[in-house]
Design a protein around this motif. Structure first.
Motif, PDB file in Angstrom:
ATOM      1  N   MET A  71       3.999  -2.417  11.862  1.00 53.55           N
ATOM      2  CA  MET A  71       3.250  -1.178  11.620  1.00 53.55           C
ATOM      3  C   MET A  71       4.167   0.039  11.817  1.00 53.55           C
ATOM      4  N   MET A  99       6.537   0.269   8.918  1.00 54.96           N
ATOM      5  CA  MET A  99       5.835   0.808   7.746  1.00 54.96           C
ATOM      6  C   MET A  99       5.678   2.319   7.878  1.00 54.96           C
ATOM      7  N   ALA A 100       5.257   2.755   9.074  1.00 52.08           N
ATOM      8  CA  ALA A 100       5.016   4.190   9.282  1.00 52.08           C
ATOM      9  C   ALA A 100       6.300   4.990   9.085  1.00 52.08           C
ATOM     10  N   ALA A 133       2.782   6.836  -1.563  1.00 52.89           N
ATOM     11  CA  ALA A 133       2.449   5.667  -0.742  1.00 52.89           C
ATOM     12  C   ALA A 133       0.947   5.537  -0.912  1.00 52.89           C
ATOM     13  N   SER A 134       0.531   4.517  -1.659  1.00 55.14           N
ATOM     14  CA  SER A 134      -0.836   4.535  -2.181  1.00 55.14           C
ATOM     15  C   SER A 134      -1.778   3.517  -1.552  1.00 55.14           C
ATOM     16  N   MET A 135      -1.257   2.377  -1.175  1.00 55.03           N
ATOM     17  CA  MET A 135      -2.143   1.368  -0.583  1.00 55.03           C
ATOM     18  C   MET A 135      -1.448   0.747   0.624  1.00 55.03           C
ATOM     19  N   VAL A 136      -2.250   0.411   1.622  1.00 53.09           N
ATOM     20  CA  VAL A 136      -1.691  -0.215   2.812  1.00 53.09           C
ATOM     21  C   VAL A 136      -2.709  -1.171   3.398  1.00 53.09           C
ATOM     22  N   SER A 137      -2.238  -2.251   3.968  1.00 53.62           N
ATOM     23  CA  SER A 137      -3.140  -3.164   4.662  1.00 53.62           C
ATOM     24  C   SER A 137      -2.346  -4.043   5.607  1.00 53.62           C
ATOM     25  N   GLY A 138      -3.016  -4.468   6.669  1.00 53.34           N
ATOM     26  CA  GLY A 138      -2.370  -5.376   7.595  1.00 53.34           C
ATOM     27  C   GLY A 138      -3.054  -5.402   8.939  1.00 53.34           C
ATOM     28  N   GLY A 139      -2.797  -6.470   9.670  1.00 47.15           N
ATOM     29  CA  GLY A 139      -3.382  -6.639  10.994  1.00 47.15           C
ATOM     30  C   GLY A 139      -4.581  -7.561  10.945  1.00 47.15           C
ATOM     31  N   THR A 140      -4.804  -8.302  12.050  1.00 45.18           N
ATOM     32  CA  THR A 140      -5.906  -9.259  12.064  1.00 45.18           C
ATOM     33  C   THR A 140      -6.951  -8.920  13.109  1.00 45.18           C
ATOM     34  N   PRO A 191       0.290  -6.710  14.816  1.00 43.19           N
ATOM     35  CA  PRO A 191       0.221  -7.418  13.530  1.00 43.19           C
ATOM     36  C   PRO A 191       1.527  -8.147  13.204  1.00 43.19           C
ATOM     37  N   LEU A 208       2.599  -2.474   2.080  1.00 43.22           N
ATOM     38  CA  LEU A 208       2.534  -1.088   1.609  1.00 43.22           C
ATOM     39  C   LEU A 208       2.830  -1.076   0.118  1.00 43.22           C
ATOM     40  N   GLN A 209       2.015  -0.351  -0.660  1.00 44.04           N
ATOM     41  CA  GLN A 209       2.305  -0.212  -2.088  1.00 44.04           C
ATOM     42  C   GLN A 209       2.741   1.213  -2.389  1.00 44.04           C
ATOM     43  N   ALA A 214       0.931   7.646   8.977  1.00 43.53           N
ATOM     44  CA  ALA A 214       2.292   7.212   9.328  1.00 43.53           C
ATOM     45  C   ALA A 214       2.854   8.064  10.461  1.00 43.53           C
ATOM     46  N   SER A 249      -2.670  -1.589  15.520  1.00 45.31           N
ATOM     47  CA  SER A 249      -2.867  -3.013  15.251  1.00 45.31           C
ATOM     48  C   SER A 249      -3.407  -3.335  13.863  1.00 45.31           C
ATOM     49  N   VAL A 294      -4.548  -1.664   9.878  1.00 41.71           N
ATOM     50  CA  VAL A 294      -4.520  -0.513   8.980  1.00 41.71           C
ATOM     51  C   VAL A 294      -5.041  -0.939   7.622  1.00 41.71           C
ATOM     52  N   GLY A 319      -6.316   0.961   3.560  1.00 42.73           N
ATOM     53  CA  GLY A 319      -6.671   2.133   2.770  1.00 42.73           C
ATOM     54  C   GLY A 319      -6.008   2.127   1.418  1.00 42.73           C
ATOM     55  N   ALA A 364      -2.816   5.776  -7.316  1.00 45.37           N
ATOM     56  CA  ALA A 364      -3.693   6.837  -6.804  1.00 45.37           C
ATOM     57  C   ALA A 364      -3.287   7.224  -5.389  1.00 45.37           C
ATOM     58  N   PRO A 418      -4.361   7.909  -1.927  1.00 40.80           N
ATOM     59  CA  PRO A 418      -5.605   7.446  -1.303  1.00 40.80           C
ATOM     60  C   PRO A 418      -6.430   8.597  -0.739  1.00 40.80           C
TER      61      PRO A 418
END
Lengths: 425, 425
Positions: A240, A243-244, A265-272, A278, A283-284, B244, B266, B268, B270, B276, B278
């Protein structure tokens, strides 16, 4: 018939002559206006047919990567319009060759089959006054229906062009399609190396002439790490944080405003789980420019930002359980390019647009023309019709007020006739 | 019967006496060892019953927020063990009061009903040698089964304790449950203000004595912004950049290592499309410390980092379409606290654990004891049994080798007898 051909040939000389004048400054000649008027008269006679085609095409869904039903329909419509050499290539593009009186490179006239709307999106065309509403009605059913009208114009009048015309309905113009149809056409298909110029009909305003291709490079960047308990493993590297720091690095990059060059920086996801460090963050990133060198420079800076961030994170925190690693995956690649503003194809379109009463303007965008432009092949994306709106939304609409709509339809046809040099068959 | 009661009373004096010695340095007295041996003899006779209870409890699923089936089962099992005042409170906790010979504050002995496993997780106990395998078998079916064995011990031997004992099976100990069961017990339930001390049985190692409550504050921080087209709207504020910068700010915070204080960005998510900007990014943050002041200080620094990041983003980029705004939502709140290492409850447990042959150690964790500890009520979380592993995974297991398992079971019982001061009824 002879009279029509003569008029067309004369008009071609008018349009070609206009191109010699200082670019975009001349007022339209009365001859060019008369030529446009004659085209409009014919297309006006096709108005009801064009509307019917629009509805039929639109209501045959063409979700991303699932264009085959619409492809089959358009292939049949091209046959019905008079073309007898209609095929569907390995990628799914519909190809219809109309031979010229001379051998040589073909002129491609194209529109795209696919829409942005996923499978299952309800699609029913409705009318409210001078507007037709439906997802995809303008983008790009209008381009396909315009192409059919022009084929009928050529066939019904038995117009012979010097240059062969290859009518193409492409797949994969939108989003994740990543221009796969037009890419196949230029790099793998049967016409590879044989295309002299390219015209794409892909917006609802016949005044908009896209001569510059905004290129894009899109990445999915995955930051992998060991992960662990938020309390027990505190102090270990966190993807994380990498990424940041990457996003921060990207947003510190300076890009030129001309040619416009952008990043997101348009899309992000992660972590459970909220209580776990994580083990993966995705990151997209989208990058665009109409200038290939600027795009390449930006891409280099973005990837360097990610690498610097990862190295920084591995240096900043404990790597006893593992290090942060980086996977940068190219998920979109639309090459930049340009057809110079003073190129005959651009000037012809500009003049024709003005002659039809539109406020012509040059623009840049990301369309099927990106591929030929990036290869140095003259290409242009223009509008047809007279406007619409809410593109890419389910409230998409198209203006179909008869006079302006027909005027809009005439622009592309004028460009085709000028480009392919109509001659008696 | 008289003999047993005498032995217990004598052993209590032994254990209490041990507490006066320099903490944790003394070797166990032979009397304490003899007392443990007598407890083990009784619990050994219950071994088959305890294993059967373990299987029955474990195979009655208790997913987060859906503990009612297991609650009903445990309530019935407490009745079957001999208690007649068994109820289920408004939050879903099972309460069973065993009166003492004297009035006064109750001693709570508890274990938690809930597991981390979502509804539908297949749960079937299997055995491989000296191990029982099943999700939740150790966490915390073992605590519940131990409690039942101890109730039977008290009832079968008709032991009278001075202090009333409230046996409680709590809901919501895990994750998002956020200690809702024990929180209700101390702040809203019928025994609010009447609990003198608290014992939670919640790990598989009778040597582990958790006397410090790691507090946690968990946030979902949402960064909202206008969003827009990645190319067309380039230059506007991006909530991704604010997120970030927040993560970066958090990872620059210095925290004490003693008391251990931790944070984790932990989770994230979006963004809607790669092309686009976000309009929303959500970030989840976990913060922990066993020291309330350090936790509060950390929380303040984390929230300040988010506010600084948002202000910075609104200053750095265009806000013509809107600004970035921040919503920080508290999604987890487990107060920190501690029962001092020299408190009789801690020392009793330590001595009993050593007497049973365990390598006793003091530890910190986040358990049901967080709530009483934060309220200044003496509390402790200890293990039962003799180890297991893979907690919170579907490969969870529990060691049930008879001798060590029974020794582990005896520790909690020794603590209860010491705490409640067994007297003839």
């Amino acid at each position: 018939m002879g009279k029509t051909i003569l008029a067309v040939a004369t008009a071609w000389a008018m349009v070609a002559g206009a191109m010699a004048a200082p670019a975009f400054a001349q007022t339209q000649s009365s001859e060019a206006a008369a030529f446009q008027t004659s085209l409009r008269a014919d297309l006006d006679g096709q108005y009801d047919q064009v509307i019917a085609d629009l509805v039929r095409i639109t209501e045959t869904p063409a979700p991303p990567f699932k264009e085959s039903a619409r492809a089959a329909l358009v292939a049949q419509m091209l046959r019905d319009a008079g073309l007898d050499n209609v095929t569907i290539d390995a990628e799914g593009n519909v190809l219809a060759l109309r031979p010229g009186t001379e051998e040589g490179p073909v002129f491609v006239v194209s529109a795209h089959l696919d829409t942005v709307f996923p499978e299952g999106t309800p699609i029913k065309v409705t009318r409210d006054g001078d507007r037709l509403f439906a997802p995809g009605i303008g983008d790009d059913s209008l381009g396909l229906a315009s192409m059919l009208a022009w084929v009928r114009h050529l066939e019904n009048k038995a117009l012979a062009t010097r240059q062969p015309i290859l009518f193409v309905a492409t797949v994969g113009e939108e989003g994740a399609g990543d221009l796969r149809g037009v890419r196949h056409l230029f790099t793998q298909g049967a016409y590879k190396g044989r295309i002299g110029a390219f015209l794409s009909i892909d917006n609802t305003n016949a005044g908009r002439i896209v001569h510059a291709a905004v290129g894009s490079r899109r990445y999915r960047v995955t930051f992998n790490g060991p992960g662990g308990h938020s309390y027990g493993a505190f102090g270990i590297v966190n993807p994380m944080a990498a990424m940041a720091e990457t996003v921060r690095g990207i947003y510190a990059i300076e890009v030129p405003s001309d040619p416009k060059t952008t990043y997101a920086a348009s899309m992000v996801s992660g972590g459970t789980s909220v209580n776990a460090i994580p083990d993966k963050i995705e990151l997209q990133i989208d990058m665009r420019s109409s200038h290939p060198a600027d795009l390449a420079k930006l891409e280099q800076a973005v990837l360097a930002a990610a690498e610097t961030a990862v190295a920084g994170e591995n240096a900043a925190r404990d790597t006893k359980d593992g290090t942060i690693t980086l996977v940068a995956e190219l998920i979109g690649d639309r090459p930049a390019g340009m057809t110079p503003a003073d190129h005959p194809l651009v000037q012809t379109a500009y003049t024709a647009s003005q002659a039809a009463g539109f406020k012509a303007r040059l623009d840049d965008s990301s369309t099927d023309s990106n591929i030929p432009m990036s290869l140095g092949i003259p290409a242009l994306t223009i509008g047809s019709g007279a406007g619409g709106g809410r593109t890419h939304s389910t409230e998409e609409y198209l203006n179909i007020g008869r006079e302006r709509f027909v005027a809009g339809l005439s622009v592309g046809l004028a460009v085709i006739l000028a480009q392919t040099k109509v001659r008696p068959r």
